[in-house]
Design an enzyme around this catalytic site. Sequence first.
Site, PDB file in Angstrom:
ATOM      1  N   LYS A  13     -20.968  -5.275  39.218  1.00  0.00           N
ATOM      2  CA  LYS A  13     -19.311  -5.423  39.250  1.00  0.00           C
ATOM      3  C   LYS A  13     -18.541  -4.135  38.546  1.00  0.00           C
ATOM      4  O   LYS A  13     -17.362  -3.994  39.493  1.00  0.00           O
ATOM      5  CB  LYS A  13     -18.748  -6.443  38.298  1.00  0.00           C
ATOM      6  CG  LYS A  13     -19.682  -8.044  39.094  1.00  0.00           C
ATOM      7  CD  LYS A  13     -19.148  -8.934  37.927  1.00  0.00           C
ATOM      8  CE  LYS A  13     -19.434  -8.936  36.819  1.00  0.00           C
ATOM      9  NZ  LYS A  13     -20.861  -9.627  36.166  1.00  0.00           N
ATOM     10  N   ARG A 126     -27.954   0.005  30.345  1.00  0.00           N
ATOM     11  CA  ARG A 126     -27.214   0.015  30.600  1.00  0.00           C
ATOM     12  C   ARG A 126     -26.459   1.033  28.940  1.00  0.00           C
ATOM     13  O   ARG A 126     -26.002   0.032  28.525  1.00  0.00           O
ATOM     14  CB  ARG A 126     -26.608  -0.653  31.301  1.00  0.00           C
ATOM     15  CG  ARG A 126     -24.876  -0.693  30.592  1.00  0.00           C
ATOM     16  CD  ARG A 126     -23.978  -1.724  31.262  1.00  0.00           C
ATOM     17  NE  ARG A 126     -23.988  -2.581  30.335  1.00  0.00           N
ATOM     18  CZ  ARG A 126     -23.459  -4.251  31.167  1.00  0.00           C
ATOM     19  NH1 ARG A 126     -22.917  -4.032  32.410  1.00  0.00           N
ATOM     20  NH2 ARG A 126     -23.930  -4.924  30.372  1.00  0.00           N
TER      21      ARG A 126
END
Length: 212
Positions: A13, A126
């Site tokens: 997203k 991440r």
Amino acid sequence: MNLVLFGAPGAGKGTQSERLVRELGMVQISTGDLFRAAIKNKTALGVQAQSYMDKGQLVPDSIVIGMVDEVLANLNGKSFILDGFPRNVAQAEALGKILSQRNLTIGKAIFLEVRKEDLLSRLTGRRVCKSCGAVYHVQSKPAKISGVCDQCGGEVIQRNDDKEDVIATRLKTYEESTEPLRGYYRSSGQYAEVNGAQDAELVFQSVKSLLK
Ligand code: AP5
Ligand code: MG
Ligand code: ZN
């Protein structure tokens, strides 16, 4: 066109929003980023949100909805992407009311589909820029200089909730609360689905083609 972008933790997203902002000048409204900024600035909102976020649970609806309403009130006509909101059916219903009060509409609610096996490696690898929020990955998208943001020179760090035990709770919370939004948006006629497992650039092309 205004968008809702939804999907599991790590579905992409933020990565897709970043591109939509850069290429199309849309405004990204990431409730997660807003909470992280509030925590950094030690505001009352941040204090309220932190204990939930650290555990991988949803922040209570009343807090999130008020925060989004305030952002939507100050958009000055720009197209926006809701990234990570709504996250359950109650929030989606509240959003519907807020939008109609403000004469705004959502063109599409785009679901980014990624298998659970892929989500784990995306989340553990991440890294994010502490200053501008740019998203990196140790393997698939490393910063050019390790620990330094390509875009603003800020410090690139691991998010507090990207630890394996918290990730497990986030994925469970997603399945219980957010997955049902697919059905909700299917019945509203706004639902669209994109294969989020493709290369990020291909995902972006698919998202863009839905905006026409
Ligand atoms: P939030 O910040 O929204 O976290 P999330 O939903 O868990 O989603 P993520 O940000 O982890 O993933 P993403 O989909 O943005 O993926 P990204 O692009 O970074 O929320 C955090 C917390 O805040 C929640 O747990 C909750 O406590 C609270 N909160 C937020 N909103 C709330 C709400 N509405 N109600 C209540 N509480 C709320 O990508 C992930 C990684 O994958 C990156 O490393 C990236 O480089 C890589 N990647 C992305 N796309 C690809 C691709 N196509 N191929 C390969 N790698 C890719
Ligand atoms: Mg995100
Ligand atoms: Zn940065």
